[in-house]
Structure formats: C-alpha cells, structure tokens
Design a protein around this motif. Structure first.
Motif, PDB file in Angstrom:
ATOM      1  N   GLU A  77       0.839  -1.200   0.000  1.00  0.00           N
ATOM      2  CA  GLU A  77       0.000   0.000   0.000  1.00  0.00           C
ATOM      3  C   GLU A  77       0.873   1.250   0.000  1.00  0.00           C
ATOM      4  N   LYS A  78       0.372   2.355  -0.523  1.00  0.00           N
ATOM      5  CA  LYS A  78       1.024   3.668  -0.490  1.00  0.00           C
ATOM      6  C   LYS A  78       2.532   3.599  -0.671  1.00  0.00           C
ATOM      7  N   LYS A  79       3.274   3.845   0.453  1.00  0.00           N
ATOM      8  CA  LYS A  79       4.732   3.948   0.318  1.00  0.00           C
ATOM      9  C   LYS A  79       5.404   2.628  -0.024  1.00  0.00           C
ATOM     10  N   THR A  80       4.777   1.523   0.360  1.00  0.00           N
ATOM     11  CA  THR A  80       5.440   0.226   0.103  1.00  0.00           C
ATOM     12  C   THR A  80       4.923  -0.401  -1.201  1.00  0.00           C
ATOM     13  N   LYS A  81       4.131   0.391  -1.961  1.00  0.00           N
ATOM     14  CA  LYS A  81       3.539  -0.148  -3.191  1.00  0.00           C
ATOM     15  C   LYS A  81       4.638  -0.486  -4.204  1.00  0.00           C
ATOM     16  N   GLN A 100       8.969   2.313  -9.150  1.00  0.00           N
ATOM     17  CA  GLN A 100       8.590   3.550  -9.849  1.00  0.00           C
ATOM     18  C   GLN A 100       8.041   3.236 -11.240  1.00  0.00           C
TER      19      GLN A 100
END
Length: 701
Positions: A77-81, A100
């Motif tokens: 999720e979010k930052k660990t996506k 990225q």
C-alpha cells in the motif's frame, strides 16, 4: 530539405518530435543534435554473455538473463507499493521488482512473453530478485547494433522513461543522430595538433564513443574527447590572459618609497620568509609593467599572506594611490583591520574600517576622506562595493577568500577607477594544481609555501572514542601550562536537532570532567544571537575561559595565539579541507600546538583515508590533492557555479597529465602565433571569435 547538422534543434531529429524534445530539454539540457551526441555513455556492458537463473548470486555486479515473464502483480500500500513480476527460465525462477513508473510498466510489459533482462541480482528472504531491471522483448530476428561486448548504457530519468527514453531508447536516438549528421561533423582541432598528440578525428571520436568496435577504439575516442575539452578551456583562459595584458593598461608603480621602506626596515615584527620575499618581488615586477595585474596568492592559514598584502598596499600609497581590502565577513574584516593597524602603527598610513556596523557619522567621515585622498587604505566587507563609496584614486585592490565573492561583486571594484586597479586575490584554501590551472588559468599564481620562522608545525593525532579519557588528560596538561583549547562539533544541516543533542550531551560530559571554578568554558553555536556569540568569543580571547566549545568552522574566525589545542569531535563527518581549515586555527603562537581528531570506532574507507592524511601531513596542497581525488572537482571551492568547467568526459582529479599537455600545447601555439593569424590556426581563431561577445566576466579575476 536542408541537411541536418550538430546545431539543428533536437525536435527535427527523426523519432523525437515536440513532446520528446521538451522532456529532453528539461531533463538532460539537450537542445540540439550536438547536445545529444555529447550525452556520453557512463558505462558499457557485455551483452554477449547470458546467465542461467540457477547460477545467479548477489555478489555479481550485473547479469543478463533470457527467460519468460510469467506473472505481474501489485503488492503493498502507499509507500510500500511495488510491482512484482515472476520470471522463469529452464533452471529456476526469480522475482523482478519495480517501485517507480508502475502505470507505464503495467501497460508496456507483456505477461507470457520472452524477455532479455539485465540488472544486479540481490537476495531478500532467501528469494533471488533484480530491482528495476532493463527489459527487452526477445526477438531473434532483430539485427544487433554495434559491438555486443561493449554496449553503451546511458543515464535516464523517470520522466524520460515515460516517453520510452530509457537507456535503450536513448541508445536508439544516438544511433539515428549519428547516421543523420555523421557526414557534417567538422574538425575542431588543427591538423598538426592531431598528428603531434596521436588523436583520432572528431567524426571518428563521436562514432567510437557511442558504438566502439573494441576497447582500443573506445580508449582512442575517450582520449580525443578529453583532450578537446581541456584544450579549449586552456585556449579561452590563456587568450583572456593575453588580452588582459594588451588591452587593460595598469597604473605603473615605479618607485619603492618612504612608507614601504619605513615599514620594512623598522616595523616588520619578523624577517620575511623566502616565499614571502619571492611573492612581494613578483607583485613589484607586475605593478611596474604598465599592464593591469591579476594575481592569485595561495598560502596556508598562518603563512603570512596579510603581510604581503600590506606591503603591496604600501607600495600603491608610495606611488600616490589608494588601496582597499575586501573580506567576506565582518569578523574577518575587523580582524584584518586590527592586524594591519598593529603592524603599521598610527603614523605611516591612514587606515579605516568600513562594514555594515559602521555608524552613519563614521561613514560620512570615511566617504569624505576617500574622496579628498586623505584616507590611504580602506578595509571592509561588501560595503566597499556600494556606489556611494568613491575613491579619489584607487590603484590596488586586495580580495581575501576570493571564492566567497561573485564575479560581479569583484567587477564593481574594478570599475572604481578609470584605469582599472591592480587586483591581488588571496586564498587560504590550497587549490590543487589542476584546478588552479583551469579555474584561475587566466591569473598569475603565486604560492607562499613556507611557515614564518619560529612557527612549529602542528602535531595531529587520531583517537577513537575508546581513548576519550586520554584526550581529557591531555587537555588538562595543556590547560595547566596556561594554554587554551578549542573543541569543535560538526553541525550538519539535515540533522541540526540531532547535532545539538550531541553538543549538549558532550557538554555535560565536559563540564563533569572540567568543573567550575577551576575551569571555565565558552560556548558558541549558530543558533545563538550575534551579541551572545561575540560576548563568548571575547571571553575566550581575553583568556577568561580556557575551553571554547563551538559548532561550525566559520564561527571560529578569531585569532587566539594562546590557543594551542584543537579537538575535533566526530571528525569523520568533516571534509578534508574543512578539517585542514579548522586545524589552522591553532598554531598561531610560538608554542607547540596539537590537533586531536576524535572519531567513532567504525570508519568508512574514505573516512579513514581522510583522517590518515591529516595525521600524515600539514601540507595544504597535498591535502587538497587528496580531497580532489576523493570528492571530484565539482564540489571543491564551488567550481560548478563558475561555468568554466563544462567537462563531460575529462576529470581534473585523474587527468592531470593530459591537462598539463593541453596547457603546454596552447602556450606553444600562442608563442608562435599570438593572434592566431596563420592558416593552420584558423579553426582556433574562429572558435574564439564565436565565444567572445561583450564584456567577458572571466576577465575579472
């Protein structure tokens, strides 16, 4: 349609167009086809060798694998996506991971297809993976370009990748560019220079740097490109130097008069060193040629540059001119003022100080005395370049710590007289020879490389944290002899809060070891109001406190001859030149001085090299050379802003021999043909004609 060439705007290259052109301009500063061709590969990889997944291991620098992309899924999720792909060949499977450009990858990667991937293998939780691999769809029919064992790799960015301009995409553009403009690439160096130095043509160099057929060809291309970069920097600088001497008349100081002689014979507190005499003589000769002097004087902290500057200013006064000296900070300007007053006394010349703190009344008097010529020497900060400051007849300007001033500020002083004053630029930051030859190649350079008689070299030792008690014991011994101690903590922007905790924790420890009333401590750090800082510094100067605890280098700009110990905490966090500048704050008196470098028990390889260099040598020039090797030229003394060093391939740290070769070649060309009129130097003449327009800032030191 007109033939495309190196100066054609990049949007006209086949396969670019307006959108890609925009992103190339923003991300890589590529505006023309020529700009694109000077985006050289940063490495070359061997694409002839394929590895099986089972044989991969994390110690490999990089590996190329042929296999199939079996699945793709979004994880976290979010930052660990991240996007995770499963990749297989007949020997096993591994993970491919991207953090990225996920939407673009999801659109462009085809599950079930065969790919050639390239990247660095790593291991996480027993699972083998490659992060952000290069991906190429496998197509056995495609003809391979260039030499497969030396495939070029180009720098790219996330924005470029969205336009298919990853390393591979840029490689395709380079190939198109070369095919399009190859015939129009003209030569830039005279034929006899190419022959003498065994250089390949410019056309050949462009082709071989991007698509070399073998290592030998690549080496020839690298040599040619480096030579050209360094050669043209020297051509510009040495041409400026020539123009200066021809174009700018200088005041002639043709006599050594009473003021100079009185000072030299009666007031000089110590005999001049051989190096000081040599530099004074060089300045004497320069100021008597009728051309304007531009000279850089380099000398370590404490080598006696100020006396040389004073004698030069007295020379100007003896010849009927005024002189001024500009320093970057108020502390330094005030220190110079008091130092000079002490040296000359009150009766030889009239000296005044002008800074931001000078009162309005005092300012008025200074302006008046400058204009009527009764003020001989003015010391100050940026306040000197204000338009209100008008000299009757300014003949000599000294600029201290020149890299702290912009070129335009120096130019303002240059315009304070109809005939420009002579310029003497001083720096206590030793500049490696190669940097001096490129950044200050149009100045004459003098070096003061001896310490005044009676000065003992500072002894430097390195202690790990485990020897802290030894360090405290040593401080007690020195304080018992009546000496004073500096204790400096690093203060690094990112973690000021953390660093102040270090400082406060260190201070508690220090106060336990050195309790009142026997020991008194001054504290100075950047977060204090100026008047508190000055108060604390003055206490130390007057010897009311024995220990000065400070952050940052600059705060310690005071000269305290009685301070003989410099302790630098967390010394591994300072750069070499900073450590050297800090060490120069002690050793101002005749007593033996010491510098103690404290560090954590774990040191990086670079950290150890820095501290070992400090312990081994006091020679600022040797230290500057090591610093250049470690940090590269970009960071040293702000060369990036100077615009001189537009180097894409040459490296001042490693290409010293080539730089000397280029400089000598240019000197020989100018010696034989000063105005480059001969047929064989036509290319060089047209290069300089293109480059010079209007007043060139680089004329002004």
């Amino acid at each position: 349609m007109a033939e495309l060439s190196l100066i054609t705007p990049i949007e006209y290259l086949k396969g670019v167009g307006p959108q890609k052109a925009d992103v190339l301009k923003k991300e890589l500063q590529v505006f023309t086809i020529g700009d694109l061709l000077t985006q050289y590969p940063f490495r070359y990889i061997d694409r002839t060798e394929f590895h099986k997944i089972r044989k991969l291991h994390p110690d490999m620098m990089a590996a190329q694998v042929l296999g199939r992309l079996v699945s793709l899924q979004l994880v976290g999720e979010k930052k660990t996506k991240r996007l995770v792909g499963s990749f297989k060949d007949e020997t096993g499977s591994m993970e491919l991971v991207w953090f990225q450009s996920i939407p673009w990858l999801q659109k462009s990667l085809k599950v079930g297809s065969a790919y050639i991937i390239y990247g660095k293998p790593s291991e996480f939780n027993g699972q083998l993976s490659i992060t952000h691999p290069e991906m190429d769809l496998y197509n056995p029919q495609v003809k391979q370009v260039g030499n497969m064992s030396l495939q070029p790799v180009y720098s790219s960015t996330e924005k470029l990748k969205k336009f298919n301009l990853d390393a591979k995409g840029i490689q395709r553009l380079q190939q198109t560019a070369l095919e399009t403009v190859f015939r129009t690439i003209g030569e830039s160096l005279p034929q006899d220079v190419l022959t003498k130095h065994g250089l390949i043509s410019r056309q050949q160099a462009f082709a071989s740097i991007h698509f070399p057929s073998d290592q030998k060809e690549l080496n020839q291309a690298i040599k040619r490109i480096k030579f050209e970069e360094l050669f043209f920097i020297q051509l510009k600088l040495l041409n400026n130097k020539q123009l200066n001497t021809q174009k700018f008349r200088g005041q002639r100081f043709n006599k050594v008069g009473e003021k100079f002689n009185t000072f030299f014979n009666e007031r000089l507190p110590f005999p001049l060193t051989g190096a000081q005499k040599r530099v004074v003589k060089e300045i004497r000769i320069d100021t008597n040629t009728g051309a304007q002097m531009n000279r850089l004087v380099q000398g370590d902290v404490g080598s006696g540059k100020t006396v040389v500057a004073l004698m030069s200013m007295l020379l100007a006064v003896d010849n009927g001119f005024q002189a001024c000296m500009m320093a970057p900070t108020e502390i330094l300007a005030t220190q110079h003022y008091h130092g000079l007053k002490q040296l000359v006394g009150d009766d030889i010349v009239n000296i005044k100080l002008l800074t931001g703190s000078t009162s309005t009344k005092e300012r008025r008097l200074i302006h008046q005395a400058l204009e009527d010529g009764s003020l001989d020497i003015l010391i100050g900060t940026h306040a000197l370049i204000e338009d209100k400051v008008q000299f009757k007849n300014l003949g000599f300007v000294v600029i201290d710590e020149q890299h702290r001033f912009g070129v335009e500020q120096r130019a303002k002083l240059w315009r304070k007289n109809v005939i420009p004053p002579h310029m003497l630029v001083m720096t206590a930051t030793p500049i490696p020879r190669t940097l001096a030859m490129t950044m200050y190649g149009d100045l004459d350079i003098s070096v003061i490389d001896e310490l005044p008689a009676g000065r003992k070299p500072i002894k430097t030792v390195h202690f790990f944290e485990s020897s802290r008690l030894r360090m405290f014991g040593f401080m007690r011994e020195e304080i018992a002899k009546g000496r004073q101690v500096y204790l400096v903590y690093p203060l690094i922007k990112e973690s000021e809060k953390l660093d102040l905790i270090y400082l406060e924790a260190g201070l508690e420890n220090l106060q336990r070891e050195f309790p009142l009333p026997q020991y008194k401590i001054s504290i100075v750090h950047g977060k204090m109001p100026v008047k508190d800082k000055d108060f604390e510094m003055q206490r130390f100067v007057k010897h009311e406190t024995q220990i000065m605890v400070a952050t940052t280098v600059i705060e310690v700009g005071v000269n305290v001859p009685n301070a003989s110990v410099m302790v630098i905490e967390n010394s591994e966090r300072f750069g070499l030149s900073q450590l050297h500048q800090l060490r120069g704050r002690v050793g101002r008196g005749a007593e033996q001085s010491f510098c103690i470098l404290m560090s954590g028990n774990k040191l990086s390889k670079e950290g150890r090299l820095r501290l070992d260099t400090m312990v081994r040598t006091n020679d600022g020039f040797e230290i500057a050379e090591v610093d250049l090797q470690l940090r590269g030229p970009g960071d040293i003394s702000g060369t990036q802003q100077s615009g001189v060093l537009d180097l894409k391939m040459a490296n001042l740290a490693t290409d010293q021999a080539l730089l000397t070769e280029c400089r000598n070649t240019v000197i020989a060309i100018f010696k034989e043909d000063p105005t480059l009129q001969s047929e064989k130097n036509q290319l060089l003449r047209s290069f300089l004609a293109r480059k010079s327009d209007g007043i060139a800032w680089d004329k002004i030191s």
